[in-house]
Design a protein around this motif. Structure first.
Motif, short mmCIF file in Angstrom:
data_model
loop_
_atom_site.label_atom_id
_atom_site.label_comp_id
_atom_site.label_asym_id
_atom_site.label_seq_id
_atom_site.Cartn_x
_atom_site.Cartn_y
_atom_site.Cartn_z
N VAL A 2 63.36 -30.88 -53.58
CA VAL A 2 62.27 -30.00 -53.19
C VAL A 2 62.43 -28.71 -53.99
CG1 VAL A 2 61.25 -28.71 -51.29
CG2 VAL A 2 62.20 -30.97 -50.88
N ALA A 8 60.96 -25.31 -46.82
CA ALA A 8 61.09 -26.60 -46.15
C ALA A 8 62.54 -26.90 -45.85
CB ALA A 8 60.51 -27.70 -47.03
N LEU A 10 65.07 -30.17 -45.90
CA LEU A 10 65.21 -31.53 -46.41
C LEU A 10 66.34 -32.21 -45.64
CD1 LEU A 10 64.47 -33.73 -48.45
CD2 LEU A 10 66.12 -32.70 -50.02
N THR A 12 68.46 -35.53 -45.18
CA THR A 12 68.79 -36.70 -45.98
C THR A 12 69.86 -37.54 -45.28
OG1 THR A 12 68.38 -35.41 -47.97
CG2 THR A 12 69.54 -37.48 -48.25
N VAL A 25 61.09 -34.47 -45.47
CA VAL A 25 60.84 -33.05 -45.71
C VAL A 25 60.08 -32.51 -44.50
CG1 VAL A 25 59.74 -31.35 -47.22
CG2 VAL A 25 60.76 -33.41 -48.21
N ASP A 28 59.57 -25.41 -42.58
CA ASP A 28 60.68 -24.51 -42.25
C ASP A 28 60.57 -23.93 -40.84
OD1 ASP A 28 58.54 -22.82 -42.74
OD2 ASP A 28 59.76 -21.31 -43.76
#
Length: 74
Positions: A2, A8, A10, A12, A25, A28
């Protein structure tokens, strides 16, 4: 990946048990709560930024939010 200018989070998965688990994603402004159900068959493990892992036991929860002091990654 990103772009750093995009506000944002992320999320994972690391070593997922299936290839269908993909990074996600999120905006925020979100507050994400993950909880291991009291009726879960096993515990869960979490790791942040590749550091030491932490066990989450039945009934434990974790709240993920954007930091007030984000790390610039340019």
């Amino acid at each position: 990946m990103v772009h750093p200018a995009i506000p944002a989070i992320l999320l994972t998965p690391i070593c997922p048990h299936s290839l269908s688990f993909r990074p996600i994603v999120l905006p925020d402004s979100i507050e994400l709560r993950l909880e291991v159900p009291a009726t879960a068959r096993a515990t869960a493990w979490v790791s942040f930024d590749g550091r030491r892992r932490q066990e989450l036991r039945r009934g434990d929860s974790l709240v993920i939010t954007m930091s007030r002091w984000p790390l610039a990654c340019m």
